[in-house]
Design an enzyme around this catalytic site. Structure first.
Site, PDB file in Angstrom:
ATOM      1  N   ASP A 101     139.026  73.059  88.947  1.00  0.00           N
ATOM      2  CA  ASP A 101     140.081  74.139  88.852  1.00  0.00           C
ATOM      3  C   ASP A 101     140.962  74.023  89.920  1.00  0.00           C
ATOM      4  O   ASP A 101     141.807  73.170  90.165  1.00  0.00           O
ATOM      5  CB  ASP A 101     139.440  75.176  88.276  1.00  0.00           C
ATOM      6  CG  ASP A 101     140.608  76.349  87.851  1.00  0.00           C
ATOM      7  OD1 ASP A 101     141.673  75.734  87.179  1.00  0.00           O
ATOM      8  OD2 ASP A 101     140.514  77.454  87.921  1.00  0.00           O
ATOM      9  N   THR A 105     135.788  75.218  94.911  1.00  0.00           N
ATOM     10  CA  THR A 105     134.240  74.902  94.911  1.00  0.00           C
ATOM     11  C   THR A 105     133.732  73.756  95.371  1.00  0.00           C
ATOM     12  O   THR A 105     132.938  73.433  96.320  1.00  0.00           O
ATOM     13  CB  THR A 105     133.910  75.095  93.423  1.00  0.00           C
ATOM     14  OG1 THR A 105     134.188  76.252  92.863  1.00  0.00           O
ATOM     15  CG2 THR A 105     132.284  75.046  93.360  1.00  0.00           C
TER      16      THR A 105
HETATM   17  P1  IMP Z   1     137.296  75.900  91.182  1.00  0.00           P
HETATM   18  O1  IMP Z   1     136.716  76.182  92.470  1.00  0.00           O
HETATM   19  O2  IMP Z   1     138.420  76.925  91.119  1.00  0.00           O
HETATM   20  O3  IMP Z   1     137.908  74.304  91.116  1.00  0.00           O
HETATM   21  O4  IMP Z   1     136.317  76.318  89.940  1.00  0.00           O
HETATM   22  C1  IMP Z   1     135.408  75.603  89.626  1.00  0.00           C
HETATM   23  C2  IMP Z   1     134.649  76.496  88.808  1.00  0.00           C
HETATM   24  O5  IMP Z   1     135.208  77.540  88.160  1.00  0.00           O
HETATM   25  C3  IMP Z   1     133.819  75.761  87.659  1.00  0.00           C
HETATM   26  O6  IMP Z   1     132.640  75.234  88.145  1.00  0.00           O
HETATM   27  C4  IMP Z   1     133.665  76.862  86.495  1.00  0.00           C
HETATM   28  O7  IMP Z   1     132.505  77.220  86.863  1.00  0.00           O
HETATM   29  C5  IMP Z   1     134.822  77.502  86.745  1.00  0.00           C
HETATM   30  N1  IMP Z   1     135.966  77.501  85.826  1.00  0.00           N
HETATM   31  C6  IMP Z   1     137.074  77.083  86.314  1.00  0.00           C
HETATM   32  N2  IMP Z   1     137.795  76.885  85.237  1.00  0.00           N
HETATM   33  C7  IMP Z   1     137.427  77.372  84.130  1.00  0.00           C
HETATM   34  C8  IMP Z   1     137.487  77.388  82.779  1.00  0.00           C
HETATM   35  O8  IMP Z   1     138.499  76.963  82.134  1.00  0.00           O
HETATM   36  N3  IMP Z   1     136.601  77.766  81.787  1.00  0.00           N
HETATM   37  C9  IMP Z   1     135.164  78.152  82.379  1.00  0.00           C
HETATM   38  N4  IMP Z   1     134.933  78.332  83.814  1.00  0.00           N
HETATM   39  C10 IMP Z   1     135.871  77.586  84.375  1.00  0.00           C
END
Ligand code: IMP
Ligand code: MG
Length: 173
Positions: A101, A105
């Site tokens: 997203d 992470t």
């Molecule tokens: P990032 O660090 O923003 O890239 O988020 C990654 C983590 O956010 C993923 O491993 C998911 O656990 C959670 N996440 C991001 N988008 C979604 C979504 O649309 N649905 C559910 N979980 C999400």
């Protein structure tokens, strides 16, 4: 909760794409010492299906990091809740994630694992929301790029629920 979900990717679509990814990865890592690292919890159905689609000798390992305080927005903070219990030094590591997203992470996980000096480090994600990226992180294998929707099912949760839906759907709050 389930009545607020509309289908986005069917079980059949997911199955077909996971088979393709598994075959591609098996080809790319043929003859290499591979550790496939799953990021818990969301990755569990995808991970199980993906490694079984890889006709390859490999090892599996898991990490758990938390990037969401709960709900639908990222906090930007990433905590290591469970670390990998095997060495990746000099070995090929493939990190498997449910969805990328903001990228925060994976950016953190990538730095952490790179410090352990793997022979190579690549990333595979089932879903990618490129329009949401806050930090650049190279993603080597993508199941499906998707629009900016909050999605649930096939491992993805809303507040810990809906992970067991067999397909991926859009959650309408
Ligand atoms: P990032 O660090 O923003 O890239 O988020 C990654 C983590 O956010 C993923 O491993 C998911 O656990 C959670 N996440 C991001 N988008 C979604 C979504 O649309 N649905 C559910 N979980 C999400
Ligand atoms: Mg999550």
């Amino acid at each position: 909760m389930r009545d607020r979900v509309t289908p986005l990717l069917s079980e059949a679509q997911i199955r077909a794409r996971v088979q393709e990814l598994g075959a591609q990865i098996a080809k790319d890592y043929a003859g290499k010492d591979l550790v496939v690292v799953g990021l818990l919890n969301g990755v569990f159905p995808f991970f199980a299906d993906l490694v079984r689609a890889m006709d390859l000798e490999l090892e599996v390992g898991f990490m758990q990091v938390a990037s969401y305080g709960g709900g639908m927005e990222s906090t930007g903070e990433v905590h290591i809740l469970k670390d990998l219990d095997k060495s990746i030094q000099g070995r090929h590591a493939l990190v498997v994630e449910d969805i990328v997203d903001t990228g925060l992470t994976l950016f953190k996980v990538r730095n952490l694992l790179t410090d352990r000096e793997p022979a190579s480090l690549k990333i595979c994600t089932l879903l990618d929301k490129p329009s949401r990226r806050k930090i650049e992180v190279p993603v080597d294998y993508v199941g499906f790029p998707i629009e900016d929707h909050f999605v649930v099912g096939y491992g993805l949760d809303l507040d810990g629920k809906l992970r067991n839906l067999p397909y991926v759907g859009i959650y309408h709050p």
